[in-house]
Design a protein around this motif. Structure first.
Motif, PDB file in Angstrom:
ATOM      1  N   ARG A 106      -0.007  -4.865 -32.765  1.00  0.00           N
ATOM      2  CA  ARG A 106       1.254  -4.389 -33.300  1.00  0.00           C
ATOM      3  C   ARG A 106       2.264  -5.543 -33.290  1.00  0.00           C
ATOM      4  O   ARG A 106       2.987  -5.765 -34.258  1.00  0.00           O
ATOM      5  N   THR A 132       5.118  -8.326 -27.108  1.00  0.00           N
ATOM      6  CA  THR A 132       5.176  -6.891 -27.372  1.00  0.00           C
ATOM      7  C   THR A 132       4.328  -6.120 -26.364  1.00  0.00           C
ATOM      8  O   THR A 132       4.737  -5.100 -25.818  1.00  0.00           O
ATOM      9  N   LYS A 149       5.793  -5.497 -22.973  1.00  0.00           N
ATOM     10  CA  LYS A 149       6.963  -4.614 -22.854  1.00  0.00           C
ATOM     11  C   LYS A 149       6.583  -3.195 -22.461  1.00  0.00           C
ATOM     12  O   LYS A 149       7.381  -2.479 -21.878  1.00  0.00           O
ATOM     13  N   TYR A 176       7.619   3.536 -27.165  1.00  0.00           N
ATOM     14  CA  TYR A 176       7.512   3.849 -28.585  1.00  0.00           C
ATOM     15  C   TYR A 176       6.487   2.932 -29.254  1.00  0.00           C
ATOM     16  O   TYR A 176       6.420   1.737 -28.942  1.00  0.00           O
ATOM     17  N   LEU A 207      11.135   0.365 -27.260  1.00  0.00           N
ATOM     18  CA  LEU A 207      11.140  -0.964 -26.668  1.00  0.00           C
ATOM     19  C   LEU A 207      11.602  -1.922 -27.750  1.00  0.00           C
ATOM     20  O   LEU A 207      11.162  -1.824 -28.884  1.00  0.00           O
ATOM     21  N   ASP A 208      12.469  -2.840 -27.432  1.00  0.00           N
ATOM     22  CA  ASP A 208      12.929  -3.764 -28.467  1.00  0.00           C
ATOM     23  C   ASP A 208      11.780  -4.664 -28.904  1.00  0.00           C
ATOM     24  O   ASP A 208      10.963  -5.078 -28.104  1.00  0.00           O
ATOM     25  N   GLU A 209      11.698  -4.930 -30.191  1.00  0.00           N
ATOM     26  CA  GLU A 209      10.542  -5.679 -30.692  1.00  0.00           C
ATOM     27  C   GLU A 209      10.945  -7.062 -31.194  1.00  0.00           C
ATOM     28  O   GLU A 209      11.952  -7.234 -31.800  1.00  0.00           O
TER      29      GLU A 209
END
Lengths: 552, 120
Positions: free
Chosen positions: A93, A120, A123, B78, B118-120
């Motif tokens: 992603r 990513t 996180k 998310y 979550l910030d991407e």
């Protein structure tokens, strides 16, 4: 030729080869799976996840790499299975987000994509555990980023990513104790490495997909993992269903009569019916097989229909397992007051054990144990106090040193021979203190005369005895007193010298290089002359000494 | 209320706080779980992510015989497959309870109380 960019065709190749490679190795990845839940499905899960992504890529006709990474990420998201599947879907992603809208990827963009994937992925986890797929992905991306600063060759960057993943995978057991305990690398990390390796092969454009051959190191790793699995799942030796770990290599190019056509699928299918933990890999020339079975012979027979058998190996896993179990039992045993004896020969070990010795250190005339060996034995006994019987004049000093540095009170009974050791044991009383035991056990040493019979290895003269090479020597309490070319005569003459009017019991222990018959001959000769003596004969099994004699 | 395990030597009583800690730790170690949520979302604030000491507010334990049923309230990041992350939580909770406490679990019900972007 330097490859400057990845276009959509190249990217399709990468995904296709990676998926294939992951699929081929799913079982292997399963076998490594011990964390976080040891359910052995990481490989299956990762395979289903990447397959779902690959399917989405195949259905997308776009010529833009950005569109394809999006399909890959979405497909993987929809098909994500298991922790590792979810993590890899999140990695991709991130890769998709970084490549959005791009027609092609250059070296820098490729490296950035992997780095963003890692960012990513990290996180979505509260407590990142190091030593997992996340670590492998991170180090790999880092290496890729470093390489991209030096070169604009995407091949080089992808190679660096694979190398980084490999390197990092090797460190996972050091980072995650549960892996170390079981002796495997992280399963998710290994799965990711297979995917990355597939990407690289896709870029290189070689059609590895259909003929992937693990190299020797990989094969050995797989076999280790397989072994591991069987140890994990089988708790007792009796539970091992297929007892022989069998490995063969078949040379398919060899000319043999009635040679059968080789087909790997069929080959696997047949073998899976006669055993488990099957691994069979092949290329055009050779097939390598690892299997656990009760019938190694039928594996050979079946294999030999397709060509000549190369390397063959059979291990009896029941014996291996018993050894493991015995070793661990040995470690658990602990007593309050331990007696540790130095001895060699199975029979002598058993004699000592029957007298209550808790721990035997291997050693004797030709292999003196070190101070460290003795310290280790004391530690392993787990006892609060200990007595050591060196049973050899040369070991007494080492034993005394060990006693000095030991954390618990250790007493040394200065036994110089096995016979003295056995006699001393008769006075051992676990209820008494170390000092009192040493005193009473040492007192008894004077009542026993020890004799040893061995073969001379050179000509010399000692104590006025002329010694000839290969003659048998009678050694009484450490002094050579008899030399005779005949074993029986030497032994009888030595015992005669050891006797006095108080002698009552004579113990004869025959060693590895002599027989019970010879011992009986010695006893018979002595009985002719002394009908008042009692004789005991034991199989000592000791090396070096044909006979060990004690007279009490 | 607590889980009682009968053994030959006597009774072992494991309090719900212990179980909640084990369940909470197992759940939050799963990839994609970004926090535990309170079972009583309205009273405790809807998006409130519980800290470690409060895990028991996001875990409900019901016991019958030697088996228990657990409800776990979690928050997921998310962009992740919610069904799969939840299934992973079920697996690891079940495994941890068996592994650490020797308790068999009849069911692990996962309630996804919220999704965190979550910030991407």
């Amino acid at each position: 030729m330097v490859l400057k960019e990845i276009d959509s065709n190249k990217f399709r190749d990468m995904v296709r080869v990676a998926t294939h490679r992951m699929g081929r190795n799913a079982e292997f990845v399963n076998s490594l799976n011990v964390f976080p839940v040891p359910d052995g499905d990481t490989g299956t899960n990762m395979n289903l996840t990447i397959e779902s992504g690959a399917k989405a890529v195949a259905e997308n006709t776009s010529t833009s790499v950005g569109d394809l990474t999006e399909s890959l990420a979405k497909g993987m998201l929809m098909g994500a299975r298991g922790n590792s599947g979810v993590i890899s879907s999140q990695l991709f992603r991130g890769i998709y987000k970084a490549t959005q809208g791009m027609q092609t990827l250059n070296a820098q963009e490729l490296a950035n994509a992997f780095s963003n994937g890692v960012a990513t992925a990290y996180k979505a986890v509260m407590k990142p555990v190091e030593g997992t797929i996340l670590t492998v992905a991170r180090v790999a991306a880092q290496e890729g980023a470093n390489k991209a600063n030096e070169t604009d060759d995407v091949e080089e960057v992808m190679k660096a990513i694979v190398e980084g993943a490999k390197k990092s995978l090797k460190t996972t057991p050091d980072l995650l104790p549960v892996l170390k305990q079981v002796g495997v690398v992280d399963s998710g990390g290994q799965g990711l490495l297979f995917i990355y390796e597939g990407f690289l092969e896709g870029i290189l454009g070689e059609n590895f997909a259909d003929r992937y051959q693990p190299d020797k190191g990989e094969m050995d790793e797989m076999i280790n993992a397989m072994h591991h699995q069987s140890v994990q799942t089988q708790l007792s030796t009796q539970d091992i269903k297929n007892g022989y770990c069998t490995e063969i290599m078949v040379d398919l190019t060899a000319d043999i009569p009635d040679k059968k056509q080789f087909n790997l699928e069929e080959f696997r299918k047949h073998l899976s019916e006669i055993g488990d933990s099957l691994l069979a890999v092949s290329d055009d020339e050779v097939v390598k097989v690892h299997i656990h079975t009760e019938h190694p012979g039928s594996v050979f027979q079946y294999g030999s229909q397709f060509g000549q058998l190369g390397k063959i190996k059979i291990d009896n896993m029941r014996i291996q397992h018993e050894t493991i179990v015995n070793d661990s039992e040995e470690k658990q045993e602990s007593v309050d007051f331990a007696v540790i004896a130095v001895a060699s020969g199975n029979g002598i070990r058993k004699l000592f054990e029957s007298e209550g010795v808790n721990r035997i250190i291997s050693g004797g005339q030709t292999m003196n144990p070190s101070t460290q060996d003795i310290i280790d034995a004391i530690k392993k006994s787990g006892a609060q106090k200990a007595i050591v019987l060196p049973n050899n004049g040369n070991i007494v000093m080492a034993a005394k040193q060990a006693a000095e540095v030991s954390d618990i009170p250790v007493g040394i009974v200065p036994t110089k021979t096995i016979s003295q050791g056995l006699t001393a044991m008769l006075s051992f009383d676990p209820e008494m203190s170390v000092e009192d035991n040493v005193t009473s056990m040492t007192e008894d040493l004077d009542t026993v005369v020890s004799g040893e019979v061995t073969q001379a290895n050179r000509d010399t003269t000692i104590n006025e005895v002329e010694v000839h090479a290969n003659d048998y020597l009678g050694i009484i309490d450490g002094d050579i007193q008899i030399d005779d070319p005949d074993l029986i005569q030497a032994t009888v003459a030595m015992i005669e010298k050891m006797l006095d009017e108080d002698s009552e019991i004579i113990t004869v222990m025959f060693g590895r290089d002599s027989t019970k018959k010879q011992a009986d001959q010695v006893v018979a000769k002595l009985k002719e002359m002394h009908d008042d003596l009692e004789f005991e004969v034991h199989d000592g099994g000791q090396p070096v000494y044909n006979f060990l004699i004690s007279v009490e | 209320m607590a889980v009682k395990i009968k053994t030959k030597k006597g009774l072992i009583d494991i309090s719900n706080g212990v179980i909640a800690t084990v369940v909470g730790s197992a759940a939050t170690s799963n990839y994609g779980v970004v926090g535990m949520a309170s079972k009583n979302a309205i009273r405790d604030g809807f998006d409130g992510i519980l800290n470690r000491a409060n895990y028991k507010r996001g875990v409900v334990v019901k016991s019958e015989d030697n088996e228990i049923t657990v409800d776990v309230y979690i928050i997921i990041g998310y962009g992740l497959k919610i069904s799969e992350v939840s299934r992973n939580v079920q697996d690891s909770v079940k495994f941890s309870l068996k592994n650490q406490l020797g308790i068999d679990t009849r069911a692990v019900n996962v309630i996804v109380q919220s999704v965190k972007v979550l910030d991407e």
